[in-house]
Motif scaffolding. Structure first.
Motif, PDB file in Angstrom:
ATOM      1  N   PRO A  45       0.851  -1.366  -0.161  1.00  0.00           N
ATOM      2  CA  PRO A  45      -0.030  -0.069   0.165  1.00  0.00           C
ATOM      3  C   PRO A  45       0.861   1.300   0.023  1.00  0.00           C
ATOM      4  O   PRO A  45       0.268   2.358  -0.306  1.00  0.00           O
ATOM      5  N   ASN A  46       2.045   1.056   0.321  1.00  0.00           N
ATOM      6  CA  ASN A  46       2.874   2.598   0.446  1.00  0.00           C
ATOM      7  C   ASN A  46       3.706   2.340  -0.975  1.00  0.00           C
ATOM      8  O   ASN A  46       4.496   3.336  -1.080  1.00  0.00           O
ATOM      9  N   TYR A  47       3.593   1.763  -1.822  1.00  0.00           N
ATOM     10  CA  TYR A  47       4.143   1.974  -3.138  1.00  0.00           C
ATOM     11  C   TYR A  47       3.162   2.915  -3.972  1.00  0.00           C
ATOM     12  O   TYR A  47       2.219   3.078  -3.823  1.00  0.00           O
ATOM     13  N   ASN A  48       4.153   3.720  -4.730  1.00  0.00           N
ATOM     14  CA  ASN A  48       3.480   4.924  -5.588  1.00  0.00           C
ATOM     15  C   ASN A  48       3.268   4.340  -6.910  1.00  0.00           C
ATOM     16  O   ASN A  48       2.716   5.025  -7.568  1.00  0.00           O
ATOM     17  N   TYR A  49       4.218   3.527  -7.225  1.00  0.00           N
ATOM     18  CA  TYR A  49       4.089   3.334  -9.010  1.00  0.00           C
ATOM     19  C   TYR A  49       4.058   1.877  -9.192  1.00  0.00           C
ATOM     20  O   TYR A  49       3.339   1.759 -10.274  1.00  0.00           O
ATOM     21  N   LEU A  50       4.405   0.917  -8.570  1.00  0.00           N
ATOM     22  CA  LEU A  50       3.947  -0.525  -8.888  1.00  0.00           C
ATOM     23  C   LEU A  50       2.700  -0.868  -8.484  1.00  0.00           C
ATOM     24  O   LEU A  50       2.387  -1.031  -7.230  1.00  0.00           O
ATOM     25  N   GLU A  51       1.703  -0.856  -9.195  1.00  0.00           N
ATOM     26  CA  GLU A  51       0.405  -1.252  -9.039  1.00  0.00           C
ATOM     27  C   GLU A  51      -0.036  -2.414  -8.977  1.00  0.00           C
ATOM     28  O   GLU A  51      -0.601  -2.991  -7.946  1.00  0.00           O
ATOM     29  N   ASN A  52       0.308  -3.441 -10.124  1.00  0.00           N
ATOM     30  CA  ASN A  52      -0.080  -4.641 -10.092  1.00  0.00           C
ATOM     31  C   ASN A  52       0.898  -5.536 -10.956  1.00  0.00           C
ATOM     32  O   ASN A  52       1.569  -4.905 -11.659  1.00  0.00           O
ATOM     33  N   GLY A  53       0.582  -6.898 -10.697  1.00  0.00           N
ATOM     34  CA  GLY A  53       1.155  -7.923 -11.573  1.00  0.00           C
ATOM     35  C   GLY A  53       0.582  -9.180 -11.397  1.00  0.00           C
ATOM     36  O   GLY A  53      -0.106  -9.497 -10.690  1.00  0.00           O
ATOM     37  N   SER A  54       0.820  -9.839 -12.761  1.00  0.00           N
ATOM     38  CA  SER A  54      -0.058 -11.026 -12.549  1.00  0.00           C
ATOM     39  C   SER A  54       0.916 -12.200 -13.601  1.00  0.00           C
ATOM     40  O   SER A  54       1.519 -11.593 -14.350  1.00  0.00           O
ATOM     41  N   ALA A  55       0.706 -13.413 -13.551  1.00  0.00           N
ATOM     42  CA  ALA A  55       1.149 -14.466 -14.231  1.00  0.00           C
ATOM     43  C   ALA A  55       0.235 -15.672 -14.624  1.00  0.00           C
ATOM     44  O   ALA A  55      -0.549 -16.056 -13.439  1.00  0.00           O
ATOM     45  N   TYR A  56       0.345 -16.424 -15.573  1.00  0.00           N
ATOM     46  CA  TYR A  56      -0.453 -17.433 -15.804  1.00  0.00           C
ATOM     47  C   TYR A  56       0.458 -18.613 -16.588  1.00  0.00           C
ATOM     48  O   TYR A  56       1.395 -18.331 -17.275  1.00  0.00           O
ATOM     49  N   ILE A  57      -0.083 -19.752 -16.358  1.00  0.00           N
ATOM     50  CA  ILE A  57       0.350 -20.719 -17.060  1.00  0.00           C
ATOM     51  C   ILE A  57      -0.605 -21.476 -17.774  1.00  0.00           C
ATOM     52  O   ILE A  57      -1.890 -21.765 -17.581  1.00  0.00           O
ATOM     53  N   SER A  58      -0.354 -22.272 -19.044  1.00  0.00           N
ATOM     54  CA  SER A  58      -1.159 -22.823 -19.854  1.00  0.00           C
ATOM     55  C   SER A  58      -0.509 -23.993 -20.396  1.00  0.00           C
ATOM     56  O   SER A  58       0.605 -24.093 -20.825  1.00  0.00           O
ATOM     57  N   TYR A  59      -1.459 -25.024 -20.556  1.00  0.00           N
ATOM     58  CA  TYR A  59      -0.968 -26.425 -21.308  1.00  0.00           C
ATOM     59  C   TYR A  59      -0.975 -26.379 -22.555  1.00  0.00           C
ATOM     60  O   TYR A  59      -2.324 -26.300 -22.919  1.00  0.00           O
ATOM     61  N   ASN A  60      -0.319 -26.592 -23.428  1.00  0.00           N
ATOM     62  CA  ASN A  60      -0.457 -26.774 -24.988  1.00  0.00           C
ATOM     63  C   ASN A  60      -0.584 -28.017 -25.467  1.00  0.00           C
ATOM     64  O   ASN A  60      -0.728 -28.273 -26.702  1.00  0.00           O
ATOM     65  N   GLY A  61      -0.418 -29.150 -24.766  1.00  0.00           N
ATOM     66  CA  GLY A  61      -0.312 -30.463 -25.400  1.00  0.00           C
ATOM     67  C   GLY A  61       1.137 -30.854 -25.587  1.00  0.00           C
ATOM     68  O   GLY A  61       1.838 -30.287 -25.712  1.00  0.00           O
ATOM     69  N   ASN A  62       1.296 -32.106 -25.746  1.00  0.00           N
ATOM     70  CA  ASN A  62       2.354 -32.598 -26.294  1.00  0.00           C
ATOM     71  C   ASN A  62       3.488 -32.327 -25.233  1.00  0.00           C
ATOM     72  O   ASN A  62       4.696 -32.235 -25.786  1.00  0.00           O
TER      73      ASN A  62
END
Length: 154
Positions: A45-62
């Motif tokens: 909450p004290n950050y002024n500039y870094l608002e958010n971040g996210s990451a995802y994994i997906s399986y493509n097969g094989n």
């Protein structure tokens, strides 16, 4: 034609039998990892500039998976960056199996990156550990997020 109650009984019996037969499609090699709740709220909450971040994994097969991540700043900053790490659950801890390169963009408010065609082993749980950061003048803000877990099918 079966009465609705009889049809429901038949469906339930078929489901019970299907669940009782050892399946090959999603046989896990380890017990499931503990649930980690990663909120979609700001990092610190004290950050002024870094608002958010996210990451995802997906399986493509094989035996291949893709990773995607994004860092978001509250405004255009000097640099915004992200680094993705593929982790596998051993049954007792998360182990890093691939570390992507640090990706940065200057004079931007958001940055995303994708890593394709990473080899994954069937029957194991995977997730993405993502590191996010910004620099703005003498200020550096950083944080870590984790994706949801993904069990790789057989």
């Amino acid at each position: 034609m079966l009465r609705p109650s009889a049809a429901k009984t038949v469906i339930m019996a078929v489901l019970a039998i299907a669940l009782a037969i050892p399946g090959q499609a999603m046989a896990a090699q380890t017990s499931p990892p503990p649930e980690v709740v990663t909120s979609f709220t700001p990092f610190d909450p004290n950050y002024n500039y870094l608002e958010n971040g996210s990451a995802y994994i997906s399986y493509n097969g094989n035996g291949k998976a893709s990773l995607w991540g994004e860092s978001i700043a509250t405004r255009r900053v000097d640099t915004v960056g992200i680094q993705l790490v593929l982790q596998r659950w051993t049954g007792s801890e998360w182990m890093d199996v691939y570390t992507g390169e640090r990706a940065e963009m200057g004079k931007a408010s958001r940055m995303n990156t994708t890593i394709d065609n990473l080899s994954v082993s069937s029957g194991y749980y995977y997730r993405v550990k993502s590191s996010h950061w910004i620099t703005y003048g003498n200020t550096k803000e950083e944080g870590i997020r984790y994706s949801s877990t993904l069990l790789i099918p057989d």
